[in-house]
Design a protein around this motif. Sequence first.
Motif, mmCIF file in Angstrom:
data_model
loop_
_atom_site.group_PDB
_atom_site.id
_atom_site.type_symbol
_atom_site.label_atom_id
_atom_site.label_comp_id
_atom_site.label_asym_id
_atom_site.label_seq_id
_atom_site.Cartn_x
_atom_site.Cartn_y
_atom_site.Cartn_z
ATOM 1 N N UNK A 17 0.727 -1.135 0.039
ATOM 2 C CA UNK A 17 -0.038 0.030 -0.084
ATOM 3 C C UNK A 17 0.880 1.206 0.101
ATOM 4 N N UNK A 18 1.766 1.180 0.711
ATOM 5 C CA UNK A 18 2.775 2.309 0.692
ATOM 6 C C UNK A 18 3.531 2.786 -0.569
ATOM 7 N N UNK A 19 3.933 1.518 -1.044
ATOM 8 C CA UNK A 19 4.606 1.496 -2.617
ATOM 9 C C UNK A 19 3.681 1.701 -3.352
ATOM 10 N N UNK A 20 2.327 1.408 -3.403
ATOM 11 C CA UNK A 20 1.337 1.880 -4.096
ATOM 12 C C UNK A 20 1.075 3.227 -4.133
ATOM 13 N N UNK A 21 1.124 3.803 -3.034
ATOM 14 C CA UNK A 21 1.005 5.201 -3.004
ATOM 15 C C UNK A 21 2.084 6.065 -3.744
ATOM 16 N N UNK A 22 3.366 5.472 -3.541
ATOM 17 C CA UNK A 22 4.481 6.280 -4.298
ATOM 18 C C UNK A 22 4.273 6.036 -5.902
ATOM 19 N N UNK A 23 3.680 4.941 -6.214
ATOM 20 C CA UNK A 23 4.003 4.711 -7.793
ATOM 21 C C UNK A 23 2.524 5.520 -8.386
ATOM 22 N N UNK A 24 1.474 5.411 -7.707
ATOM 23 C CA UNK A 24 0.308 6.067 -8.238
ATOM 24 C C UNK A 24 -0.021 7.463 -7.551
ATOM 25 N N UNK A 25 0.938 8.234 -7.554
ATOM 26 C CA UNK A 25 0.890 9.642 -7.027
ATOM 27 C C UNK A 25 -0.334 10.346 -7.272
ATOM 28 N N UNK A 26 -1.113 10.846 -6.589
ATOM 29 C CA UNK A 26 -2.260 11.607 -7.050
ATOM 30 C C UNK A 26 -3.520 10.949 -7.321
#
Length: 84
Positions: A17-26
């Motif tokens: 989830x943290x990595x997902x937040x970084x990849x899909x910023x915005x």
Amino acid sequence: MQFESLFVMLIVGILAGWLFGRIMAGRGFGLIGNIIVGIVGAFLAGLIFPALGFAVGGGFITSVIHATIGAVILLFLIGLVRKA
């Protein structure tokens, strides 16, 4: 499912989830929302990838990558439902 595997899947989901937040910023749902999407994505990847013949084994990093892919797939499905 044993408690240890459930616990590991939760940890993998949180990292995904943290990595997902970084990849899909915005395009995410905030920190807590991304963690929830990561956990659900980990469970989704745990169900879908073995059914498709992809081996989820291979270690912790591979599990995080698969859970992140599951989270991205989940976000895509949520986006389709929101548009409908």
